[in-house]
Write an enzyme that holds these catalytic residues in place. Structure first.
Site, PDB file in Angstrom:
ATOM      1  CG  HIS A 162      -0.343   0.119   2.571  1.00 52.47           C
ATOM      2  ND1 HIS A 162       0.123  -0.831   3.509  1.00 52.47           N
ATOM      3  CD2 HIS A 162       0.209   1.353   3.133  1.00 52.47           C
ATOM      4  CE1 HIS A 162       0.607  -0.404   4.525  1.00 52.47           C
ATOM      5  NE2 HIS A 162       0.599   0.910   4.338  1.00 52.47           N
ATOM      6  CG  ASP A 193       0.206  -4.191   2.798  1.00 54.75           C
ATOM      7  OD1 ASP A 193       0.471  -3.427   1.828  1.00 54.75           O
ATOM      8  OD2 ASP A 193      -0.209  -3.470   3.861  1.00 54.75           O
ATOM      9  CB  SER A 271       3.628   1.615   5.941  1.00 56.03           C
ATOM     10  OG  SER A 271       2.428   1.774   6.505  1.00 56.03           O
TER      11      SER A 271
END
Length: 593
Positions: A162, A193, A271
């Site tokens: 993402h 992911d 992230s």
């Protein structure tokens, strides 16, 4: 200085429920992103109460020597750094003041050099251009974001999927560097992911040792999350312990895979950053956190088994093929009467098959009401779990996720009440409503102002917001949650909107309504619908919609009006590029649309 225990900061505001942790940077002149709204600036006012009195006493001790003899048991010190060479300390005990030279604290750069893995952590800058599902012939305004990543062997960098979704440009910056290097995206794993990047510039790889992966940590093992969260441009380190290990819901991938729950803070921008063990080995990738008023410090990490599956999948196939599934829906067999009725012996355990995906290879050998007893020789319990580690059990889907697409698995089932074994070829999941469009622009087709498109999870999220599971129409949600694709190319086709014109008077209120048939023929997918409409020689075009609605248009008038509608709305083409077959392209060119 006052007693550190007396310092009290303001109680942080409870964050909103949000699991995606991408740090979004808006262009100058635009409003702040929601990721920044949850940040609370630390209180800079002096503390009140006992802490203030403690600070005032320290200030008094600096201006008067009497503070040194105020109490025989009291010791007050003040450290002053002198060019980093030494520290001068003044202390008093029993009314006697003395001076001494003590060792200076270690320099920060010397401390960090002891952890070479931190030099492999990079900051990821990405410019995203998302598709516009409401106007599928164009894209939304671009925006930029920053996240984290880390260097692994083979001149590659790992980050979150993402973090680079719908990327237009990706750049990487090493720790302590002022240079941003252009990166190339090698693979994006939407289910897990994870994304893999590389940099062609040799200078980027100089002086950096790749991160080494460690084994799966145990509960209560210490972990350290390293990355570039909001609040600064330098590297950030947060620490915690592994508090839980189970099959987790991956928000971005809409899948369930093995995950680690930790109590270290994971914020926007973390992230893609690595999670290190106390042996400086990477044990996971930070990818999401749970933000809710009833929880605190719950972060999630992608563990090494999932990471290694992604890497080895890419190395074996040259592309990312995905995580396979068994392709069945199952029911627990914990009820004794249910087990007896299904012919299970007291020593037999397993789960009952409810439904089988028609597009899965398992549909050729397995049947509803079969009892799955084991997978690849590992027995399955009545609640669907299998032994994991000492004192731990985990869902048997973990065993399936360890396989690769195209591999075979040995499945033992109980059927009437005979035990049978099947060698099943595993494949990826074919959903009627896909969880992702995997970077491709949305498909569309326009005739007489009717905009036809296909339904996907990003489409629902774009139309109804992040709470689409509550706000979307019931029929669409029912198909999203329960319907199965009957063939590989089946799609859910809808009229997303009607571009108002004289020819479609009375149909303006049609929004997100499913198309069942065209001129009596069932609509299998959007491409077949476009082909049938463009090749139609009947007098009328009739679309059968859900709730028994119909749309009828005169064929020649509808096709003639399409060009004017496209011109009015500045639409370059009546059909998306992925749907253009040779026949449709020829017809479109003849109509100059």
């Amino acid at each position: 200085m006052g007693d550190p225990k007396r310092k009290r900061g303001r109680k942080p505001k409870q964050p909103a429920a949000e699991t995606m942790d991408l740090q979004r940077n808006n262009n100058p002149g635009t409003s702040s992103s929601t990721a920044l709204d949850d940040v609370e600036i630390a209180d800079s006012d002096p503390p009140k109460g006992r802490g203030a009195r403690g600070r005032k006493a320290v200030k008094h001790s600096e201006n008067a020597d009497t503070s040194l003899v105020a109490s025989p048991d009291r010791r007050t010190s003040r450290a002053i750094e002198n060019n980093g060479d030494c520290v001068l300390a003044v202390s008093g005990a029993g009314g006697v003041a003395r001076h001494s030279v003590i060792e200076p604290p270690p320099r920060w750069e010397n401390v960090v050099k002891g952890v070479p893995s931190m030099d492999a952590v990079v900051k990821v800058f990405c410019v995203h251009t998302e598709p516009n599902f409401s106007l599928p012939w164009q894209r939304k305004r671009q925006y930029s974001s920053s996240s984290s990543g880390f260097i692994i062997g083979g001149r590659r960098v790992l980050t979150n999927a993402h973090s680079v979704e719908h990327h237009t440009q990706v750049k990487l910056k090493k720790r302590g560097s002022d240079t941003k290097y252009l990166a190339t995206v090698l693979a994006i794993g939407t289910e897990c992911d994870i994304a893999m990047l590389t940099v062609n510039d040799d200078e980027f790889w100089e002086g950096v040792s790749p991160v080494e992966f460690g084994s799966l940590p145990a509960l209560q093992d210490a972990v350290t999350v390293v990355g570039y969260p909001i609040g600064g441009d330098t590297i950030s380190v947060t620490s915690g312990v592994v508090s839980r290990m189970e099959i987790l819901s991956y928000v971005h991938g809409s899948t369930e895979l093995l995950g680690l729950q930790i109590d270290a803070a994971i914020n926007s921008g973390n992230s893609g950053g690595p999670a290190f063990s106390d042996k400086c080995k990477c044990v996971g990738i930070a990818f999401q956190s749970l933000k809710h008023e009833d929880v605190e410090n719950i972060g999630y990490v992608i563990p090494t088994p999932v990471i290694m599956h992604f890497i080895q999948d890419y190395e074996r196939n040259g592309v990312y093929t995905g995580f396979p599934i068994l392709g069945v829906e199952w029911q627990k067999m914990e009820n004794p009467d249910l087990r007896t009725a299904m012919g299970m012996k007291p020593d037999q355990k397993g789960v009952r098959i409810r439904r089988i995906e028609p597009t899965a290879p398992e549909s050729q050998v397995l049947k509803p009401s079969d009892i799955i007893l084991s997978f690849d020789g590992i027995d399955i319990a009545n609640d669907g779990t299998v032994p994991f580690r000492h004192g731990e059990r985990i869902g048997f889907s973990y065993l399936v996720s360890q396989k690769y697409t195209g591999e075979n698995a040995l499945v033992k089932v109980l059927r009437n009440p005979e035990i049978m074994e099947f060698s099943i070829k595993l494949s990826t999941h074919k959903r009627l409503i896909p969880a992702h469009i995997k970077g491709k622009p949305p498909s569309y087709y326009i005739i007489a102002g009717f905009v036809f498109t296909t339904v996907s999870v990003p489409y629902l999220r774009s139309e109804y917001g992040k709470d689409y599971e509550f706000d979307a129409p019931v029929k669409l949600l029912n198909k999203h949650l329960h319907s199965m694709a009957q063939s590989e190319d089946e799609q859910l086709v809808v009229v997303s909107q009607v571009l108002v014109a004289d020819i479609n008077i009375g149909y303006e209120e049609l929004v997100n309504t499913q198309v069942h048939a065209f001129n009596g023929k069932p609509v299998k997918n959007l491409k077949s619908l476009a082909s049938m409409v463009d090749n139609c020689e009947d007098e009328f075009l009739q679309f059968d919609l859900e709730y028994e609605q119909i749309v009828v248009l005169q064929t020649k008038t509808a096709k003639a009006a399409t060009l004017d509608i496209l011109t009015t709305h500045c639409i370059p083409s009546a059909i998306s590029d992925d749907l253009k077959s040779q026949e449709i392209l020829k017809i479109s060119q003849n109509k100059e649309i």
